[in-house]
Enzyme design. Structure first.
Site, short mmCIF file in Angstrom:
data_model
loop_
_atom_site.label_atom_id
_atom_site.label_comp_id
_atom_site.label_asym_id
_atom_site.label_seq_id
_atom_site.Cartn_x
_atom_site.Cartn_y
_atom_site.Cartn_z
N GLU A 1 5.35 -7.06 -24.97
CA GLU A 1 5.33 -8.51 -24.74
C GLU A 1 4.52 -9.30 -25.78
O GLU A 1 3.67 -10.10 -25.42
CB GLU A 1 4.81 -8.81 -23.33
CG GLU A 1 5.62 -8.10 -22.25
CD GLU A 1 5.11 -8.36 -20.83
OE1 GLU A 1 4.06 -8.98 -20.68
OE2 GLU A 1 5.79 -7.93 -19.89
N GLU B 1 13.11 -1.62 -18.01
CA GLU B 1 12.48 -1.96 -16.71
C GLU B 1 13.51 -2.69 -15.84
O GLU B 1 13.22 -3.70 -15.22
CB GLU B 1 11.25 -2.86 -16.94
CG GLU B 1 10.24 -2.26 -17.91
CD GLU B 1 8.98 -3.09 -18.08
OE1 GLU B 1 8.70 -3.97 -17.24
OE2 GLU B 1 8.26 -2.86 -19.07
#
Ligand code: GLA
Length: 376
Positions: free
Chosen positions: A161, A266
């Site tokens: 991220e 994910e």
């Protein structure tokens, strides 16, 4: 003369019924087997699951999945909570479980702005670290963790991220103290610590146009600086109406064209209403529970199951179409009861984001996903 025919007919009907019954009773096919010629199928396990606190889950995971990610126990705050304290036990058990069962183990994650203790960025007096001191700390952490699982962890989420939603570099302590080359350094340290492990950049919403362009540029820049990156992880925290399927398709193509493996790392689909239309996985956000935000507290109605199944199938058709580029699809959890989406971005909801329900039973989405592999 009519008699024998009737008996024969009755007999064949009876045999037919038994066969149908047997077919119905047949255990569901294994997910990993269905996609064996396409890509790895992974899941994320929690520490209680690894410790055997959920009867049946470990066997179930071994049946359906051939890749494993540690849901939490390898994150900095868990594995390295104090400057000179490492807590390896849960990660050791997770890695050993993957090893024993021949699963492709993913280390998640090395450098992230969340779930990283504050001390990482300060000295013993609480003053901000210098660039050199933070680089040394990063190197020490990466060498220690990657080094410990060398040869066992097959792929690492090195950067998690690093882009903000508008596509700019996320303003993290790493960026502030070290500067942009913290990203390059993280890959270099990981490569030195285990030259054979695959190394990834992992992020959410990088299939949406604004972030996708930035992610492609970032990968190109790092590659042009000689950083060897093996793949991009698209987290895949999805909704029923977000993102556009076409954006997922384009993201696979564009990352693939850079010579990178593409993985969905994910995956889950949030079927509940979203406050403020939010997307992604910014775990710092939380909203109050209101009744209308939790429409299915008991069970998911058939019509919603069906919609979820269609949405999953739409996505898997794209993954299968691009299975020359997609190397892995990992679900963020084994079953609905475990999912973080029961508590994010609203605490205490009952969510249904995965292929298996709270009793480890396959949902219609499971069967719709399996069907997608039959396309040419
Ligand atoms: C992000 C992280 C994961 C996890 C999820 C939510 O996507 O990468 O480790 O924390 O958020 O559970």
């Amino acid at each position: 003369m009519k008699h024998p025919v009737t008996i024969r007919m009755l007999a064949s009907v009876a045999i037919g019924s038994v066969l149908i019954l047997l077919a119905c009773k047949k255990p569901e096919p294994a997910l990993k087997d269905a996609f064996a010629d396409r890509f790895l199928i992974g899941t994320a396990m929690s520490v209680p699951q690894i410790m055997g606190k959920e009867p049946g889950t470990k066997e179930f995971v071994v049946k359906h999945f051939n890749s494993l990610t540690a849901e939490n126990c390898m994150k900095w705050e868990k594995i390295h909570p104090q400057p000179s304290v490492y807590d390896f036990a849960p990660a050791d058990s997770t890695v050993a479980f993957a090893d024993r069962n021949g699963m492709f183990m993913i280390g998640h994650c090395l450098i992230w702005h969340q779930q990283t203790p504050g001390w990482v960025f300060t000295d013993s007096l609480g003053n901000p670290l210098t660039r050199d001191a933070l680089l040394a700390r990063m190197k020490d952490h990466i060498y220690t963790v990657v080094g410990r699982y060398k040869g066992q962890v097959k792929g690492w989420d090195v950067l998690n991220e690093v882009l903000a939603d508008d596509g700019s570099l996320r303003k993290t302590k790493y960026l502030e103290i070290i500067g942009e080359d913290y990203m390059q350094k993280a890959f270099e340290f990981a490569r030195e610590a285990d030259p054979d492990a695959e190394l990834y950049y992992n992020d959410y919403n990088i299939e949406t146009p604004a972030k996708r362009d930035s992610a492609v540029k970032l990968m190109r820049t790092l590659q042009s600086r000689g950083v060897k990156i093996d793949g991009v992880g698209i987290q895949g925290h999805y909704h029923m109406d977000f993102p556009e399927l076409n954006d997922i398709d384009l993201a696979i193509q564009q990352f693939g064209e850079l010579g990178l493996k593409v993985m969905f790392t994910e995956l889950d689909i949030n079927i509940l209403p979203r406050p403020e239309n939010m997307s992604g996985a910014d775990i710092s956000k939380n909203f109050e529970l209101q009744k209308q935000m939790n429409p299915y507290p008991e069970s998911l109605p058939d019509s919603a199951q069906q919609k979820l199944a269609e949405r999953y199938a739409d996505m898997f058709r794209i993954f299968v179409k691009h299975s020359d580029k997609v190397s892995r699809v990992t679900f963020w959890g084994v079953h609905d009861g475990q999912s973080w989406l029961n508590n994010w971005p609203v605490k205490g909801r009952t969510n249904y984001p995965l292929l298996f329900d709270r009793n480890l039973q396959p949902k219609p989405a499971f069967y719709s996903v399996i069907e997608t592999v039959k396309q040419p």
